[in-house]
Design an enzyme around this catalytic site. Structure first.
Site, PDB file in Angstrom:
ATOM      1  N   ASP A 158     -26.684 -47.198 -11.870  1.00 48.35           N
ATOM      2  CA  ASP A 158     -26.854 -45.942 -12.595  1.00 48.35           C
ATOM      3  C   ASP A 158     -27.770 -45.037 -11.774  1.00 48.35           C
ATOM      4  OD1 ASP A 158     -26.406 -44.387 -14.781  1.00 48.35           O
ATOM      5  OD2 ASP A 158     -27.652 -45.551 -16.167  1.00 48.35           O
ATOM      6  N   GLU A 213     -24.217 -39.148 -15.012  1.00 50.21           N
ATOM      7  CA  GLU A 213     -24.027 -38.534 -16.335  1.00 50.21           C
ATOM      8  C   GLU A 213     -23.534 -37.099 -16.169  1.00 50.21           C
ATOM      9  OE1 GLU A 213     -27.504 -38.867 -18.807  1.00 50.21           O
ATOM     10  OE2 GLU A 213     -27.573 -41.053 -18.622  1.00 50.21           O
ATOM     11  N   GLU A 267     -20.085 -42.333 -24.647  1.00 54.50           N
ATOM     12  CA  GLU A 267     -21.155 -42.914 -25.475  1.00 54.50           C
ATOM     13  C   GLU A 267     -21.329 -42.178 -26.794  1.00 54.50           C
ATOM     14  OE1 GLU A 267     -24.751 -43.817 -23.383  1.00 54.50           O
ATOM     15  OE2 GLU A 267     -25.869 -44.221 -25.223  1.00 54.50           O
TER      16      GLU A 267
HETATM   17  O1  KIV Z   1     -28.347 -46.876 -18.911  1.00 59.43           O
HETATM   18  C1  KIV Z   1     -27.453 -47.469 -19.535  1.00 59.43           C
HETATM   19  O2  KIV Z   1     -27.573 -48.643 -19.909  1.00 59.43           O
HETATM   20  C2  KIV Z   1     -26.237 -46.727 -19.823  1.00 59.43           C
HETATM   21  C3  KIV Z   1     -25.177 -47.383 -20.655  1.00 59.43           C
HETATM   22  C4  KIV Z   1     -25.583 -47.502 -22.067  1.00 59.43           C
HETATM   23  C5  KIV Z   1     -23.870 -46.705 -20.483  1.00 59.43           C
HETATM   24  O3  KIV Z   1     -26.101 -45.625 -19.381  1.00 59.43           O
END
Ligand code: KIV
Length: 268
Positions: free
Chosen positions: A83, A115, A182
């Site tokens: 992420d 995102e 989400e």
């Molecule tokens: O940071 C995270 O765990 C997320 C997921 C919930 C998609 O972005």
């Protein structure tokens, strides 16, 4: 078991429901991988689950690289997605590309997640064309919490629903191999899923999506207040609290360690 990758995840649409989880460390990643989880997301949710922050905003590139490398060391078949944290991809294309590349080159990730919808299309195209697969993320996007005004269900109006569909289409056209959706009503999850040719992975967006994702700590029962869409598959907080209390009591009573936990010295 063959390793999942962007192409096989994409090809699963309409064929195979994808079970996805977050992971933050080698041990739990190894267990999830062995259980057949297709995709492990090293989510910036680690800010809350592991680092004790009250949002994802303080999480840094250094935090994410450290935990992503730990997860990749525990995995043989799951796809590992890193992420991208707040401010690592919003400033400009060049910085975003460099930071995304670090997850692949230094931490061993297979892809990155960012995102945002149509606003990220150019970035998704640049990364994908340069060999970095991208998982999109729309709906409730926690890095925008200060703009959204809280962790609320998204896509409740007709306009918001249309925007989510347009965002998903823009991401898919730009080359995203899948999209996380989400916290939306289930009918919105179904509509977005039907509108794009890539898998839509639900985080609280209902059963009609192509896959499901849960935060590992939530589904293991380690989080004090999990969202409504979480099903706790275990009660590890209780198990851990009981184990810690039993250990403390035995140490204080002198009953641990017992003879079977002790070494004998070698006869001289
Ligand atoms: O940071 C995270 O765990 C997320 C997921 C919930 C998609 O972005």
């Amino acid at each position: 078991m063959k390793k999942w990758n962007a192409a096989s995840i994409k090809a699963a649409k309409g064929v195979h429901k994808l079970a996805c989880l977050t992971a933050y460390d080698t041990g739990s990643a190894r267990l999830a991988d062995a259980a057949g989880i297709a995709l492990l997301l090293v989510g910036d949710s680690l800010g809350m689950t592991v680092l004790g922050y009250d949002s994802t905003l303080p999480v840094t590139m250094a935090d994410m690289l450290h935990h992503t490398a730990a997860v990749t060391r525990g995995v043989t078949s799951a796809m590992v997605v890193a992420d991208m944290p707040f401010l690592s991809y919003q400033i400009n294309l060049e910085e975003a590309f460099r930071n995304a590349g670090r997850f692949i080159q230094e931490a061993g990730a297979d892809a990155v997640k960012i995102e945002g919808g149509a606003i990220r299309a150019e970035l998704v195209r640049t990364l994908t064309e340069n060999g970095i697969p991208v998982l999109g993320h729309i709906g409730l996007t926690p890095q925008s919490i200060n703009v959204l005004g809280g962790y609320k269900v998204q896509g409740k109006t007709h306009e918001a629903r249309d925007r989510l569909i347009e965002d998903a289409q823009a991401l898919a056209e730009a080359g995203a191999f899948a999209i996380v959706l989400e916290c939306t009503p289930s009918d919105i999850g179904a509509a977005v899923t039907a509108a794009v040719p890539v898998p839509v992975i639900s985080v609280g967006a209902g059963p009609e999506c192509d896959g499901q994702m849960l935060v590992m700590h939530d589904m293991l029962g380690l989080t004090e207040r999990a969202p409504k869409f979480v099903k706790p598959y275990a009660s590890l907080a209780t198990t851990m609290r009981d184990a810690f209390a039993a250990y403390a009591a035995e140490v204080e009573a002198g009953s641990f360690p017992a003879p079977e936990h002790c070494y004998a010295s070698a006869p001289s």
